[in-house]
Design a protein around this motif. Structure first.
Motif, PDB file in Angstrom:
ATOM      1  N   SER A 156      29.631  34.551  38.086  1.00 36.60           N
ATOM      2  CA  SER A 156      29.148  34.365  36.713  1.00 36.60           C
ATOM      3  C   SER A 156      29.464  35.540  35.803  1.00 36.60           C
ATOM      4  O   SER A 156      29.602  35.361  34.576  1.00 36.60           O
ATOM      5  CB  SER A 156      27.630  34.118  36.725  1.00 36.60           C
ATOM      6  OG  SER A 156      26.936  35.229  37.273  1.00 36.60           O
ATOM      7  N   ASP A 157      29.597  36.752  36.363  1.00 37.84           N
ATOM      8  CA  ASP A 157      29.845  37.938  35.523  1.00 37.84           C
ATOM      9  C   ASP A 157      31.325  38.272  35.376  1.00 37.84           C
ATOM     10  O   ASP A 157      31.689  39.079  34.521  1.00 37.84           O
ATOM     11  CB  ASP A 157      29.124  39.167  36.121  1.00 37.84           C
ATOM     12  CG  ASP A 157      27.613  39.010  36.130  1.00 37.84           C
ATOM     13  OD1 ASP A 157      27.096  38.313  35.245  1.00 37.84           O
ATOM     14  OD2 ASP A 157      26.970  39.578  37.032  1.00 37.84           O
ATOM     15  N   PHE A 158      32.162  37.662  36.199  1.00 44.68           N
ATOM     16  CA  PHE A 158      33.583  38.016  36.165  1.00 44.68           C
ATOM     17  C   PHE A 158      34.493  36.790  36.122  1.00 44.68           C
ATOM     18  O   PHE A 158      35.209  36.560  35.140  1.00 44.68           O
ATOM     19  CB  PHE A 158      33.922  38.884  37.376  1.00 44.68           C
ATOM     20  CG  PHE A 158      35.374  39.252  37.481  1.00 44.68           C
ATOM     21  CD1 PHE A 158      36.001  40.017  36.501  1.00 44.68           C
ATOM     22  CD2 PHE A 158      36.136  38.833  38.575  1.00 44.68           C
ATOM     23  CE1 PHE A 158      37.353  40.350  36.599  1.00 44.68           C
ATOM     24  CE2 PHE A 158      37.486  39.157  38.681  1.00 44.68           C
ATOM     25  CZ  PHE A 158      38.092  39.915  37.684  1.00 44.68           C
ATOM     26  N   ALA A 159      34.466  35.952  37.174  1.00 45.12           N
ATOM     27  CA  ALA A 159      35.418  34.841  37.255  1.00 45.12           C
ATOM     28  C   ALA A 159      35.193  33.808  36.155  1.00 45.12           C
ATOM     29  O   ALA A 159      36.153  33.327  35.535  1.00 45.12           O
ATOM     30  CB  ALA A 159      35.328  34.184  38.633  1.00 45.12           C
TER      31      ALA A 159
ATOM     32  N   VAL B 240      45.994  28.816  36.857  1.00 47.96           N
ATOM     33  CA  VAL B 240      45.126  29.204  37.975  1.00 47.96           C
ATOM     34  C   VAL B 240      45.774  30.328  38.781  1.00 47.96           C
ATOM     35  O   VAL B 240      45.116  31.326  39.120  1.00 47.96           O
ATOM     36  CB  VAL B 240      44.833  27.994  38.882  1.00 47.96           C
ATOM     37  CG1 VAL B 240      44.044  28.431  40.120  1.00 47.96           C
ATOM     38  CG2 VAL B 240      44.063  26.927  38.122  1.00 47.96           C
ATOM     39  N   ASN B 241      47.061  30.189  39.078  1.00 47.26           N
ATOM     40  CA  ASN B 241      47.743  31.228  39.849  1.00 47.26           C
ATOM     41  C   ASN B 241      47.727  32.568  39.120  1.00 47.26           C
ATOM     42  O   ASN B 241      47.484  33.621  39.734  1.00 47.26           O
ATOM     43  CB  ASN B 241      49.192  30.803  40.126  1.00 47.26           C
ATOM     44  CG  ASN B 241      49.303  29.819  41.270  1.00 47.26           C
ATOM     45  OD1 ASN B 241      48.527  29.867  42.230  1.00 47.26           O
ATOM     46  ND2 ASN B 241      50.257  28.902  41.180  1.00 47.26           N
ATOM     47  N   GLU B 242      47.961  32.543  37.812  1.00 50.56           N
ATOM     48  CA  GLU B 242      47.972  33.794  37.050  1.00 50.56           C
ATOM     49  C   GLU B 242      46.600  34.451  37.064  1.00 50.56           C
ATOM     50  O   GLU B 242      46.476  35.673  37.271  1.00 50.56           O
ATOM     51  CB  GLU B 242      48.415  33.534  35.612  1.00 50.56           C
ATOM     52  CG  GLU B 242      48.414  34.777  34.723  1.00 50.56           C
ATOM     53  CD  GLU B 242      49.394  35.842  35.195  1.00 50.56           C
ATOM     54  OE1 GLU B 242      49.142  37.035  34.938  1.00 50.56           O
ATOM     55  OE2 GLU B 242      50.426  35.490  35.830  1.00 50.56           O
ATOM     56  N   MET B 243      45.551  33.683  36.866  1.00 50.15           N
ATOM     57  CA  MET B 243      44.198  34.256  36.865  1.00 50.15           C
ATOM     58  C   MET B 243      43.816  34.746  38.253  1.00 50.15           C
ATOM     59  O   MET B 243      43.119  35.756  38.390  1.00 50.15           O
ATOM     60  CB  MET B 243      43.204  33.238  36.320  1.00 50.15           C
ATOM     61  CG  MET B 243      43.408  32.952  34.837  1.00 50.15           C
ATOM     62  SD  MET B 243      42.092  31.970  34.063  1.00 50.15           S
ATOM     63  CE  MET B 243      42.302  30.412  34.918  1.00 50.15           C
TER      64      MET B 243
ATOM     65  N   ASN C 211      36.769  25.682  35.538  1.00 50.39           N
ATOM     66  CA  ASN C 211      36.360  25.557  36.937  1.00 50.39           C
ATOM     67  C   ASN C 211      37.308  26.242  37.911  1.00 50.39           C
ATOM     68  O   ASN C 211      37.046  26.270  39.119  1.00 50.39           O
ATOM     69  CB  ASN C 211      36.202  24.082  37.313  1.00 50.39           C
ATOM     70  CG  ASN C 211      34.899  23.499  36.809  1.00 50.39           C
ATOM     71  OD1 ASN C 211      33.917  24.209  36.649  1.00 50.39           O
ATOM     72  ND2 ASN C 211      34.891  22.198  36.539  1.00 50.39           N
ATOM     73  N   ALA C 212      38.401  26.814  37.405  1.00 50.41           N
ATOM     74  CA  ALA C 212      39.242  27.649  38.265  1.00 50.41           C
ATOM     75  C   ALA C 212      38.487  28.880  38.746  1.00 50.41           C
ATOM     76  O   ALA C 212      38.917  29.545  39.694  1.00 50.41           O
ATOM     77  CB  ALA C 212      40.499  28.069  37.512  1.00 50.41           C
ATOM     78  N   ASP C 213      37.339  29.186  38.102  1.00 46.56           N
ATOM     79  CA  ASP C 213      36.542  30.339  38.545  1.00 46.56           C
ATOM     80  C   ASP C 213      36.096  30.195  39.991  1.00 46.56           C
ATOM     81  O   ASP C 213      35.916  31.190  40.698  1.00 46.56           O
ATOM     82  CB  ASP C 213      35.344  30.569  37.617  1.00 46.56           C
ATOM     83  CG  ASP C 213      34.352  29.405  37.612  1.00 46.56           C
ATOM     84  OD1 ASP C 213      34.687  28.306  38.090  1.00 46.56           O
ATOM     85  OD2 ASP C 213      33.241  29.606  37.088  1.00 46.56           O
ATOM     86  N   HIS C 214      35.934  28.957  40.456  1.00 42.05           N
ATOM     87  CA  HIS C 214      35.501  28.762  41.844  1.00 42.05           C
ATOM     88  C   HIS C 214      36.612  29.129  42.824  1.00 42.05           C
ATOM     89  O   HIS C 214      36.335  29.696  43.891  1.00 42.05           O
ATOM     90  CB  HIS C 214      35.054  27.314  42.051  1.00 42.05           C
ATOM     91  CG  HIS C 214      33.755  26.994  41.372  1.00 42.05           C
ATOM     92  ND1 HIS C 214      32.566  27.572  41.736  1.00 42.05           N
ATOM     93  CD2 HIS C 214      33.479  26.170  40.330  1.00 42.05           C
ATOM     94  CE1 HIS C 214      31.593  27.110  40.957  1.00 42.05           C
ATOM     95  NE2 HIS C 214      32.124  26.267  40.098  1.00 42.05           N
ATOM     96  N   GLY C 215      37.852  28.813  42.488  1.00 41.50           N
ATOM     97  CA  GLY C 215      38.953  29.234  43.335  1.00 41.50           C
ATOM     98  C   GLY C 215      39.040  30.743  43.422  1.00 41.50           C
ATOM     99  O   GLY C 215      39.280  31.315  44.497  1.00 41.50           O
TER     100      GLY C 215
ATOM    101  N   CYS D 172      37.960  32.863  33.175  1.00 39.01           N
ATOM    102  CA  CYS D 172      38.544  31.533  32.999  1.00 39.01           C
ATOM    103  C   CYS D 172      38.163  30.932  31.648  1.00 39.01           C
ATOM    104  O   CYS D 172      38.995  30.302  30.981  1.00 39.01           O
ATOM    105  CB  CYS D 172      38.111  30.619  34.139  1.00 39.01           C
ATOM    106  SG  CYS D 172      38.720  31.143  35.756  1.00 39.01           S
ATOM    107  N   SER D 173      36.929  31.138  31.234  1.00 39.00           N
ATOM    108  CA  SER D 173      36.493  30.627  29.932  1.00 39.00           C
ATOM    109  C   SER D 173      37.238  31.325  28.807  1.00 39.00           C
ATOM    110  O   SER D 173      37.602  30.700  27.804  1.00 39.00           O
ATOM    111  CB  SER D 173      34.986  30.831  29.757  1.00 39.00           C
ATOM    112  OG  SER D 173      34.261  30.121  30.733  1.00 39.00           O
ATOM    113  N   GLY D 174      37.475  32.617  28.974  1.00 38.54           N
ATOM    114  CA  GLY D 174      38.194  33.371  27.951  1.00 38.54           C
ATOM    115  C   GLY D 174      39.618  32.891  27.774  1.00 38.54           C
ATOM    116  O   GLY D 174      40.105  32.727  26.652  1.00 38.54           O
TER     117      GLY D 174
END
Length: 418
Positions: free
Chosen positions: A150-153, A369-372, A257-261, A157-159
């Motif tokens: 919640s504080d990073f991923a 997703v790969n870049e993030m 939702n790429a934050d979960h990966g 992704c939202s940004g």
């Protein structure tokens, strides 16, 4: 010699032969919490397995890879599904599903998907440099006890999705990030079985709110991506304004939702300190390690298809309109393709893992997703503050079809000095 910790982890699991597949339920919370013993048992003893509800489960790489490109296995909803077009006037969820590409099939799906993928990739390339800037700023702002989900991923992704859709620097606003994340997670209920009427009603409320919000941004001049989508004269020309908005919502949900990966990958890397140290010594291997982490901790357990006609898979007769669940997380550990498939090997030779699917319905945002992922792993690997997992065991969200962390609590230590 393999590390003792990894060897112990390998042999601590119940042997596949000892796992009872007779009452397998992919929506069972115990399976979602630890799916891999059951998936291994299915691969070994019942690679094409029929569930009690009549649906079929594919668990081997070869069968799943073929199914992903088989035109007889379609995405359009069955006549019994809540999101079937017959419900488009009754339920918002069915109306959204009718508009977005994942619920359409070739040939109607082909040109719009190609156009959407092309414009999304072009827009991403224009914003690609901002991924590193956002990652660096977010990581510098972390200290002490933090949640890397919640504080990073999530704000990362939202940004990035915010920039693509014209919501500049939204990652600075925790409340806005949390709201986008809420809508993104509710959106993905479209791809799962809704457990009850209350969930369906709440999904409709969330989709209504997300649509109202996004309507303001699917306007000329808001972003390069939106301008390209609205000016498309071929592939997207048949899409209505509502369909453009709903497909923009699809892109937003996919990206957020790429934050979960990312969280899954960070967890696994911190659980294997020898691999983390290897990457610190060889940061040029981050792209290869990213692919391996996505393979081993696939955030999508399975995706669903529907048989449009009678067919046979690996000797099993599958009737028309049967549901077919493609266990991506199982394919990615199939030892017929990946040697020691349950083991992490960040130097593993690259294979065609199926995390992003394959064929016409492959993930639109895989480049993003790969870049993030690369940026997030780079932040951890190059950090001058050691990150240590807390003693709290990982908690997984009980969502059918997904393996998503609920949180990733860590402690960031003081700056290391020579």
């Amino acid at each position: 010699m393999k590390p003792i910790k990894s060897l112990l982890a390998k042999f601590s699991r119940k042997p596949a032969a000892a796992v009872d597949i007779g009452d397998f339920d992919p929506f069972d919370p115990d399976f979602i919490a630890d799916p891999f013993p059951m998936l291994a048992a299915l691969r070994q003893t019942a690679p094409v397995h029929r569930l009690a509800n009549g649906s079929w489960v594919l668990s081997r790489y070869r069968d799943i890879a073929q199914a992903l490109t088989d035109p007889r296995l379609v995405n359009s909803p069955s006549r019994f599904a809540v999101v079937n077009p017959r419900n488009a006037q009754r339920y918002t969820c069915a109306n959204v599903a009718q508009n977005i590409l994942p619920f359409q099939d070739a040939p109607e799906h082909t040109e719009p998907r190609q156009a959407l993928a092309r414009h999304f990739y072009e827009a991403f390339r224009k914003e690609q440099n901002n991924a590193q800037k956002i990652t660096s700023k977010l990581w510098r702002n972390l200290s002490g006890e933090v949640d890397l989900l919640s504080d990073f991923a999530t704000p990362l992704c939202s940004g990035m999705m915010g920039r693509l859709l014209g919501l500049r620097d939204i990652w600075h606003d925790p409340k806005a990030v949390a709201q986008l994340k809420r809508w993104a997670e509710w959106f993905f209920y479209l791809f799962s079985i809704l457990p009850d009427e209350q969930t369906r009603a709440q999904l409709d409320c969330e989709l209504d709110a997300a649509r109202e919000f996004l309507t303001e941004f699917v306007q000329p001049g808001k972003s390069h991506l939106v301008d390209c989508l609205m000016s498309e004269t071929k592939g997207l020309a048949p899409l209505s304004a509502d369909a453009l908005r709903d497909n923009a919502l699809l892109l937003l949900a996919d990206g957020v939702n790429a934050d979960h990966g990312i969280a899954n990958a960070l967890l696994m890397l911190m659980q294997h300190p020898e691999a983390l140290q290897d990457l610190r010594s060889n940061p040029e291997r981050i792209p290869q390690a990213s692919e391996e982490l996505l393979r081993l901790s696939t955030p999508s357990l399975f995706i669903a298809r529907r048989a449009s006609e009678d067919l046979e898979i690996n000797g099993q007769a599958i009737r028309k309109d049967s549901g077919v669940l493609l266990m991506l997380a199982s394919a990615n550990r199939d030892e017929a393709v990946f040697e020691n498939g349950d083991m992490l090997n960040i130097n593993r030779p690259r294979r065609q893992q199926l995390t992003f699917g394959r064929g016409e319905h492959a993930c639109l945002g895989r480049h993003l997703v790969n870049e993030m992922m690369h940026q997030a792993l780079g932040a951890l690997v190059s950090s001058v503050r050691p990150a240590q997992l807390t003693k709290q065991p990982p908690q997984w969200s009980l969502r059918a079809g997904h393996r998503w962390l609920a949180s990733l609590p860590v402690t960031l230590g003081p700056v290391l000095t020579n």
